[in-house]
Design an enzyme around this catalytic site. Sequence first.
Site, PDB file in Angstrom:
ATOM      1  N   ASP A   1     -45.867  -6.897 -56.142  1.00  0.00           N
ATOM      2  CA  ASP A   1     -45.691  -6.936 -54.699  1.00  0.00           C
ATOM      3  C   ASP A   1     -46.959  -7.532 -54.108  1.00  0.00           C
ATOM      4  O   ASP A   1     -48.055  -7.008 -54.351  1.00  0.00           O
ATOM      5  CB  ASP A   1     -45.458  -5.517 -54.174  1.00  0.00           C
TER       6      ASP A   1
ATOM      7  N   ASP B   1     -48.607  -8.685 -50.468  1.00  0.00           N
ATOM      8  CA  ASP B   1     -48.447  -8.576 -49.023  1.00  0.00           C
ATOM      9  C   ASP B   1     -49.630  -9.197 -48.297  1.00  0.00           C
ATOM     10  O   ASP B   1     -50.783  -8.913 -48.638  1.00  0.00           O
ATOM     11  CB  ASP B   1     -48.357  -7.101 -48.602  1.00  0.00           C
TER      12      ASP B   1
ATOM     13  N   ARG C   1     -41.494  -1.956 -58.670  1.00  0.00           N
ATOM     14  CA  ARG C   1     -41.502  -3.418 -58.708  1.00  0.00           C
ATOM     15  C   ARG C   1     -42.542  -3.937 -59.683  1.00  0.00           C
ATOM     16  O   ARG C   1     -43.561  -3.301 -59.903  1.00  0.00           O
ATOM     17  CB  ARG C   1     -41.726  -4.017 -57.328  1.00  0.00           C
TER      18      ARG C   1
ATOM     19  N   ARG D   1     -40.264 -10.320 -60.257  1.00  0.00           N
ATOM     20  CA  ARG D   1     -39.851  -9.518 -59.092  1.00  0.00           C
ATOM     21  C   ARG D   1     -38.384  -9.767 -58.773  1.00  0.00           C
ATOM     22  O   ARG D   1     -37.930 -10.898 -58.711  1.00  0.00           O
ATOM     23  CB  ARG D   1     -40.720  -9.876 -57.879  1.00  0.00           C
TER      24      ARG D   1
END
Length: 180
Positions: free
Chosen positions: A113, A115, A110, A100
């Site tokens: 990711d 989250d 990307r 990343r």
Amino acid sequence: MRLESVSAVQPKETQMHKEHVYIGVGSNLGDSQGKARNAFDAIAKIEDTRLLKTSSLYSSKPMGPQDQPDYINAVCLIDTALKPHGLLKQLQRIELEEGRERKGERWGPRTLDLDILLYGSETIDTADLVVPHYGMAEREFVMVPLFEIAPTMVMPDGKPISQWVANCSLDGLRRLRSSN
């Protein structure tokens, strides 16, 4: 006769309090399915953390700029004793290990990711972490995998997750077959 000192027996350390945390996983560069599965494996290896459930992998159209590959998305549930910012640091480490690069491009392509979507019942609003994750209610690529692994969840607004999912546009979302 020689006397040896005897240390007092210490009680076993009490179990640290753990929180249920839901993590969103996304990738659209390289082997995105492989990166998502690698992310699950890496999350399972975080200290004081246990991977409990993973959703299926889903393919979705990109948010924002459309001149990029479709995303692979998923959600996992963990138990962790890490505090929110400690967990965030570990997730960012995993993202970096998967290549990343943070370029500041919002919703750009990307490699990986990760989250924090929900951290127990906590509400967090700092410069680097917002929980519940902002915008998750409108993101079918988050809500459908979350619903898959937690179909009876009551969301922070008190509504069942099924109501949130019913309000999502499912256009372009597709569950991928398991390769297990």
